[in-house]
Design an enzyme around this catalytic site. Structure first.
Site, PDB file in Angstrom:
ATOM      1  N   HIS A 101     -40.075 -15.144 -14.530  1.00 18.24           N
ATOM      2  CA  HIS A 101     -40.417 -16.239 -13.968  1.00 18.24           C
ATOM      3  C   HIS A 101     -41.633 -16.301 -13.205  1.00 18.24           C
ATOM      4  CE1 HIS A 101     -36.787 -18.455 -14.408  1.00 18.24           C
ATOM      5  NE2 HIS A 101     -36.196 -17.654 -13.862  1.00 18.24           N
TER       6      HIS A 101
ATOM      7  N   GLU B 282     -35.900 -16.447 -19.921  1.00 17.99           N
ATOM      8  CA  GLU B 282     -36.608 -17.873 -19.579  1.00 17.99           C
ATOM      9  C   GLU B 282     -37.139 -18.013 -20.520  1.00 17.99           C
ATOM     10  OE1 GLU B 282     -39.359 -16.149 -17.108  1.00 17.99           O
ATOM     11  OE2 GLU B 282     -37.428 -15.496 -17.220  1.00 17.99           O
TER      12      GLU B 282
ATOM     13  N   ASP C 255     -38.158 -21.102  -8.533  1.00 20.30           N
ATOM     14  CA  ASP C 255     -37.758 -20.485  -9.873  1.00 20.30           C
ATOM     15  C   ASP C 255     -39.360 -20.397 -10.204  1.00 20.30           C
ATOM     16  OD1 ASP C 255     -35.930 -18.757  -9.214  1.00 20.30           O
ATOM     17  OD2 ASP C 255     -35.434 -19.072 -11.036  1.00 20.30           O
TER      18      ASP C 255
END
Length: 369
Positions: free
Chosen positions: A96, A118, A270
């Site tokens: 992130h 991610e 996040d």
């Protein structure tokens, strides 16, 4: 390859990046796995289970980082871990970075190879390593939000399900992706009134069919959002642009439309949060009140349900870890999904969303191979 799994040190982060069965799979493939002592305790996995799976228990994080060629974590590195990295070391974790400038700077200075869970994507849309935690965060958001509405937490004292003769609470979910859909499912399940706001027209139609009238699905725009918020008991922010900072869709003025003691759970925290008033909190001090609204902005929500989260997460990450363990350049060259996961490499930012958010030039990820 030597793979290291340090104990997570973010406040109340009890997940672990590798289960004993994952350890067994890596050692069976010929790799050496170092697990920091008690790293699995928070998820219910003992040191003995790791040693039985072929892993080696190491006393300190320093020893894990010093020996390992690849570090597997759950959350972004904490400041005390920055000095432990070395040039060329592979880091496989949630990063992130668009919302973490100090982490980005440290990884660039250390010339770490940062592969982010991610942003791994087979097609630029699906996010197989983010999905399991989004599902859990979405479901957990309703649980956390219901608690925030309790009077003892500063909430207005609303039971989302209502009661015989008393209307149920109103839940507004901003964003109809994986997390938002799961939050809405939970809200519908307890009998709340539910509104979902989603910007993508195809997704609006899909959600409308899925919920079949049990939730109102609206096209997301400032007018619809403001109208939905004015009498909302609970708002769940579930906006995601993979790898980029979340847009601030919920303004301070919009929050002022909500009843005092209502709650906001910002799953997007996040990536910086989707409300103007959102700021990161921890499981130790999860809430604060601003504009009369109870804010829950914990940056590692799934860590509260660590065993479920670890099992869901590691089931998704292990196949990619096995590929990376065979050599990161070879793995990224062979798998476009993994290549999209490369966020920093040899002192360069390699993911456009991070570069745009933090003002760095962006190096083409493929050129790093």
């Amino acid at each position: 390859m030597i793979i290291g799994v340090p104990k997570e040190i973010k406040i109340f982060e009890n997940r672990v990046a590798l289960t004993p069965s994952g350890c067994k799979a890596l050692t069976a493939a010929g790799h050496r796995v170092l697990i920091q002592q008690t790293a699995g305790d928070g998820s219910g996995f003992t040191d003995a289970q790791y040693t039985n799976a072929g892993g080696e228990i190491v006393a300190t994080a320093e020893a894990v980082f010093a020996a390992a060629e690849m570090i597997m974590k759950v959350k972004e590195p904490q400041e005390s871990e920055f000095p432990l990295f070395r040039e060329g070391q592979v880091l496989f974790t949630y990063l992130h970075l668009a919302a973490e400038p100090h982490v980005t700077k440290a990884l660039l200075q250390k010339k770490v190879i940062g592969v982010a869970y991610e942003t791994i994507s087979p097609d630029g849309h699906r996010l197989p390593l983010l999905q399991p935690m989004s599902e859990i965060a979405g479901r957990f958001a309703l649980q956390a939000g219901a608690r925030c509405l309790e009077k003892a937490m500063g909430g207005r004292g609303t039971l989302l399900s209502g009661s015989p003769g008393v209307a149920p609470g109103k839940v507004v979910v901003v964003g109809g992706g994986t997390a938002g859909m799961q939050a809405a499912r939970m809200a519908v399940g307890v009998g709340a009134q539910v509104i979902i706001l989603e910007v993508n027209g195809d997704r609006v139609r899909y959600l409308d069919d899925l919920f079949g009238g049990r939730a109102v699905v609206l096209q997301s725009n400032p007018g619809n959002l403001a109208e939905a918020l004015h009498d909302a008991d609970l708002v769940v922010g579930a906006v995601l642009i993979p790898g980029y900072k979340a847009p601030k869709l919920i303004t301070r003025e919009m929050l002022r439309l909500m009843p005092k003691g209502a709650a906001l759970v910002d799953i997007a925290i996040d990536q910086g949060g989707c409300a103007e008033t959102s700021r990161p909190t921890s499981h130790e001090h999860p809430t604060y009140i601003e504009e009369g609204i109870v804010h829950y902005c914990v940056t590692n929500m799934p860590g509260a349900v660590s065993r479920t989260s670890t099992l869901a997460l590691t089931g998704a990450t292990l196949p990619y870890a096995l590929k990376l363990a065979g050599g990161w350049r070879k793995a990224l060259a062979a798998d476009p999904a993994l290549l999209r996961g490369l966020n920093v490499c040899d002192g360069h930012v390699t993911f456009p969303g991070v570069a745009e958010a933090l003002g760095y030039p962006c190096k083409d990820a493929a050129s790093c191979l």
